[in-house]
Design an enzyme around this catalytic site. Structure first.
Site, short mmCIF file in Angstrom:
data_model
loop_
_atom_site.label_atom_id
_atom_site.label_comp_id
_atom_site.label_asym_id
_atom_site.label_seq_id
_atom_site.Cartn_x
_atom_site.Cartn_y
_atom_site.Cartn_z
CD GLU A 1 -23.56 71.08 41.53
OE1 GLU A 1 -23.16 71.75 40.45
OE2 GLU A 1 -24.87 71.17 41.66
CD GLU B 1 -18.41 73.03 45.21
OE1 GLU B 1 -18.65 72.50 44.35
OE2 GLU B 1 -17.81 73.99 45.40
CB CYS C 1 -24.92 72.36 35.59
SG CYS C 1 -26.33 72.17 36.59
CB SER D 1 -21.31 74.14 42.73
OG SER D 1 -20.37 73.01 42.38
CE LYS E 1 -24.78 73.43 28.96
NZ LYS E 1 -24.04 73.37 30.08
CD GLU F 1 -20.43 75.70 29.87
OE1 GLU F 1 -20.51 75.63 31.13
OE2 GLU F 1 -21.09 74.78 29.13
CD GLU G 1 -13.37 80.39 31.85
OE1 GLU G 1 -12.92 81.14 31.00
OE2 GLU G 1 -14.42 80.53 32.41
CB CYS H 1 -32.04 71.98 29.97
SG CYS H 1 -30.89 72.13 31.11
#
Lengths: 448, 588
Positions: B284, B287, B310, B330, B369, B372, B377, B514
């Site tokens: 990141e 980037e 994230c 990102s 999560k 996710e 993908e 978190c």
């Protein structure tokens, strides 16, 4: 007249809110006037929801202009430039006529910008409600107009400080508005010459139930219930005996013979255990079971509770269930004290006026007809013979000729007997449909 | 300051005008019971619909009892919080609420942590005098959140979290009266809605109505399967909260005990998501620098500010609500997914096993999560990079199932290579941490100079939206931070309107980051719990020898042996992703 003079005139007239609360209208306007804000709103509460009541509808269909005029006057007094009428969508004719009246008023320059060059601008829009009873409560009404769920919020803050879109908002009922133009035309003294000491003017009631003449009646405050029911209403249907009258709609209470000569006004009705409400008046005769009456009203409030606060959401449901148990003959004497406690707690703890008044039919029938409750739970009898579960159809042995007609119509084969011999109804099978009773040509079947 | 004087339970009280009776009572040691009420200071979370009516008190001169959470103190007010009238009303209302609640406490996921249950105990309810029909609603089993709405008490906390705090707008009250319940519109299942699975509804639910989907048995099935090698990764925020489940003070770091416990439970390798957090920073940060240098070179097409990616709930949020901006964040995958991608390639190769025989379990403070991990993908031929994601709470349950005396476990260390991490990886667990970690690396990569100070205190704190300008050796870099999706929305609206001055923005969906995730031990409305967890995270960072991601020796090795360079070809294949327009997916 200056806005202050108008408010003063309304105050002196003694006009009180006709939607049920009876709050002094002039004072309400003054409170909104005093709040400083860029934008204020004036609202007409046309969410008439009491079962059988249609006072507001008749005004809106018959003379919508008077309401528009009063709203503009209110806007003038409170410095609001925008008026909103919250009307239930089930009133299509009233909506249509309001729309015509608004167009006409705009055409004549009675609504719009800079009315008659006075610098005062005011316009009115309609907002439609889906017919939820709770949206008659002003905070719920405002939420509904904002596109939110129609449920109330705790007051304070009152709408006069923070209402529609957070702006100071003045909400009045249709009938209240309808009284305003006439007060300004004829003067506060004229208006206050009608009525009692604390309740001025006239009030429209929707007279219904077991009276000969049903319909809308407008009477001066201070008229007695007896005059309304017996003189105007023409007395009880079929010459039956008067038993009770429910005033104030589903949130009101049942008044009895002893209340008939009390002059009707806001304070007397509350002192008698009922209320003015928006003017519902349902008359009951000797055939009405008061437990069932209370159950009927609770059924309505259970249906109409918004569900926000626990006592109203769950409490009213439990009240209804207990009343149902009692009408089924399965109640106990202990249930009656539980019933009363629950009713009091719901009244004491509910968030808005709906829950705070929904137990009134239970409490007032318990106060005035406790014997009937006792008969249901102790003797398992319904004195009015309305509670089916508590009735028994019995064949008189000596009157029965054994024609077998009753046995043949009984849908559940509860009747047995030999031909030309007296028949018997098995009470454990009987569903109390009354078919045998209707069919018997010898009057041999009676209800106990 | 305007003050008001009143009496509560015969005790004179002086408070600031605007204070509620509930708050005023606390100042004189009177703790009025509440149920629907919840307030998280600094988190913009305040739920007081005045709906449960448990906190009612008697105010002299008032006709009805008043809800203390909604009633402001007035001069001369005389309040009684425990008169016979009040106590009877409070108990009766409580009995009513219980009368419409399933009595499944013995097998309820919330048992022992349920606000309704503990209140019933506090009030000494031993009998329900009013019984009758109970409400029934269909259950909803989404990949992350389970809704058992028979247990809903209409406190509306979830609605406040979903609408006011997160501005997601999935949950609201539907139906009326006795049938009222909080649900998505048309009572749709959550995975057909715009729900981000942030889990904040679960975090504030007082009962077992909203809970996480339990995957602990799936983990155990994998562990006992002899054909499988089972590895686990633990997110940074877990170690700062897990101890609470075992009676330890909030903010107690239990990293070592947690590692011990995971080994005893039977994981073959115990790794750290922090390792992947370091990797995230490399990707990141590179980037960011890439976009920044293009911008400085006059490229008008380049997307700035860059947004962190994230947080999976945040990703869901912009995919649902701002799909037109999906090119801005990102492209770096989250640490959980980077870990999975590396584990199933690099690490599986090291072990010389097929990726299908490697089971990757993640322990996360998060419910999103779970979602996710299940995204299409993030799987290769149907084999997900992360097989199972469990929450901090589920891990606690597994530790209990393994009969471990957690507080007495010895401290143990993570396995290598994927257990090595820096302080930068640890602070991913709190708001401001990801961007601070990124800055530590980006600064040094950009300037080629070593930082004289590693702590960027200007990026820390609990304010919902924060900003700072950092000096990258003469180049001012504007950093924005938002936690809570409502705050994120504000920054996004600014970007959309072309008003944003930021170069980089960190966004975390949960208030506090978190540490306040939907899978963490319940905070029960105590915001100090979150603050203590945050403190613990920074302590762990400060105690690390290496505190910059690019200095992690195992990360360096990973690039040397396997990935090549950050944002290189292999990285793009394994560590980057793209986003989807989910607006059109909403179906009725």
């Amino acid at each position: 007249m200056t806005p202050e003079e108008v408010i003063d005139e309304i105050k002196r007239s003694g006009l009180r809110g006709r939607g049920g609360g009876g709050f002094p209208t002039g004072l309400k306007w003054e409170l909104t006037r005093k709040v400083k804000a860029e934008q204020k709103y004036v609202v007409c509460n046309a969410d008439e929801g009491d079962p059988g009541a249609f006072m507001d509808r008749s005004i809106l269909e018959g003379d919508p202009h008077t309401v528009l005029e009063a709203m503009a006057i209110n806007g003038y007094c409170t410095e609001a430039s925008k008026g909103l009428i919250y009307i239930r969508a089930e009133y299509p004719l009233a909506i249509e006529r309001l729309k015509i009246a608004i167009d006409q008023a705009r055409e004549y320059g009675l609504l719009g910008d800079d009315i008659f060059g006075t610098g005062f601008s005011f316009d009115i829009e309609l907002r439609y409600g889906a017919g939820a009873f709770v949206c008659g409560e002003e905070t719920a009404l405002i939420h509904s107009m904002e596109g939110l769920r129609g449920e109330p919020t705790v007051k304070p803050p009152f709408p006069s400080e923070s209402g529609y879109k957070g702006a100071p908002t003045n909400v009045n009922n249709v009938e209240t508005y309808a009284s305003v133009p006439v007060i300004l035309l004829k003067g506060a003294d004229w208006f206050s010459s009608i009525g009692t000491e604390k309740s001025k003017g006239t009030k429209v009631f929707a007279l219904a139930g077991k009276v000969n003449n049903v319909g809308l009646v407008e009477v001066p405050m201070g008229t007695t219930l007896r005059e309304v029911i017996f003189d105007i209403g023409g007395g009880i249907k079929g010459g039956k005996k008067f038993k009770a009258v429910q005033t104030g709609g589903p949130s009101g209470g049942c008044l009895t013979e002893k209340h008939l000569d009390i002059p009707i006004d806001y304070d007397n009705l509350i002192a008698s255990g009922s209320m003015m409400g928006s003017g519902g008046m349902i008359v009951m005769d000797e055939d009405d079971c008061m437990v069932s009456v209370a159950k009927f009203y609770l059924d309505f409030t259970v249906e109409e509770s918004c569900g926000k606060c626990a006592p109203c959401r769950i409490g009213n449901k439990r009240l209804y269930e207990m009343l149902d148990t009692i009408t089924q003959g399965k109640g106990t004497v202990e249930d009656l004290s539980k019933l009363r406690n629950l009713a009091n707690v719901i009244k004491d703890t509910s968030l808005c006026g709906l829950g705070q008044t929904s137990p009134n039919p239970v409490l007032s029938t318990m106060d005035n007809f406790y014997d009937e409750y006792l008969a249901h739970v102790k003797d398992h009898k319904c004195p009015s013979g309305q509670c089916k579960a508590l009735m028994s159809y019995i064949i008189k042995e000596d009157a029965c000729v054994g024609c077998t007609l009753c046995a043949r119509v009984c849908p559940v084969d509860a009747i047995s007997g030999e031909k030309k011999m007296p028949h018997v109804i098995d009470q454990s099978i009987c569903i109390k449909c009354g078919a045998c009773f209707e069919k018997c040509k010898f009057d041999a079947i009676f209800i106990e | 300051m305007d003050i008001v004087k009143l009496t509560i339970d015969n005790t004179p009280v002086v408070v600031e005008k605007g204070t509620t009776v509930l708050e005023a009572a606390k100042t004189v040691g009177v703790d009025i019971p509440t149920l629907c009420y919840m307030k998280l200071d600094d988190m913009e979370f305040e739920n007081k619909p005045g709906g449960c009516r448990v906190c009612v008190v008697e105010v002299e001169g008032r006709r009805n009892l008043a809800p203390s959470c909604k009633t402001e103190c007035e001069d001369g007010m005389v309040v009684n919080t425990h008169s016979v009238r009040v106590v009877n009303a409070r108990r009766t209302v409580m009995e009513l609420i219980l009368s419409d609640h399933p009595f499944e406490c013995l097998v309820c996921a919330k048992s022992g942590k349920c606000d309704l249950q503990s209140l019933a105990q506090d009030l000494g309810i031993r009998e329900i005098h009013y019984q009758g029909e109970k409400s029934h609603y269909k259950s909803d089993h989404s990949p992350a959140i389970i809704r058992e709405m028979d247990k809903c008490i209409m406190c509306r906390r979830c609605e406040t979290a979903c609408n006011d705090v997160q501005t997601v707008g999935t949950l609201s009250a539907i139906y009326r009266g006795f049938n009222s319940v909080v649900a998505p519109a048309f009572e749709m299942d959550l995975d057909h809605t715009n729900c981000t699975f942030c889990g904040q509804c679960v975090a504030v639910c007082p009962t077992g109505a909203l809970i996480e989907r339990d995957h602990t048995w799936k983990v155990m099935d994998a562990i006992i399967d002899p054909k499988k090698t089972v590895i686990v990764q633990t997110a940074p925020a877990v170690r700062a909260a897990l101890g609470e489940e075992f009676g330890l003070e909030p903010g107690t770091l239990v990293t070592g005990k947690m590692v011990s416990a995971l080994r005893k439970i039977g994981f073959d390798y115990v790794f750290d998501t922090d390792f992947a957090a370091d990797l995230t920073i490399l990707e990141e940060g590179t980037e960011l620098l890439g976009r920044l240098s293009k911008f400085l070179a006059g490229d008008k097409e380049v997307k700035l500010p860059i947004l962190t990616s994230c947080c999976p709930a945040w990703v869901n949020f912009f995919e649902h609500h701002f799909p037109e901006m999906k090119e801005i964040p990102s492209t770096a995958k989250s640490p959980q997914q980077m870990f999975g991608a590396i584990a199933k390639t690099y690490f599986a190769d090291q072990l010389k096993i097929k990726r299908e025989d490697l089971v990757v379990v993640s322990v996360m403070p998060c419910l999103a999560k779970k979602y996710e991990a299940s995204r299409d993908e993030f799987a290769v031929n149907g084999d997900p990079d992360v097989n199972i994601s469990i929450t901090t709470r589920e891990l606690a349950q597994m530790i209990k199932n393994a009969n471990l005396k957690f507080t007495e476990l010895p401290d143990d260390d993570f396995d290598r290579p994927m257990g090595e991490s820096t302080g930068a990886g640890v602070i991913f667990g709190t708001t401001g941490g990801v961007i601070e970690a990124a800055v530590r690396t980006a600064y040094e990569l950009h300037t080629g100079k070593e930082l004289d100070r590693v702590d960027f205190k200007e990026l820390r704190g609990m304010e919902g939206i924060r900003s700072a300008t950092l000096d990258f050796d003469g180049l001012p870099i504007n950093i924005g931070i938002a936690h809570g999706l409502g705050n994120a929305r504000k920054l996004l609206e600014d970007i959309k309107a072309g008003k944003s001055q930021f170069h980089a923005i960190e966004i975390m969906a949960c208030p506090g980051g978190c540490i306040g995730g939907g899978g963490q031990p319940y905070h029960h409305g105590d915001v100090t719990v979150l603050k203590k967890r945050q403190k613990a995270i920074y302590e762990e960072d400060a105690g690390k020898t290496i505190r910059k991601s690019h200095e992690n020796p195992y990360i360096k090795k990973l690039y040397e042996e396997f990935l090549g360079e950050p944002c290189g070809h292999k990285s793009h294949e394994l560590l980057h992703t793209s986003y989807f327009d989910k607006k059109k997916k909403i179906e009725i």
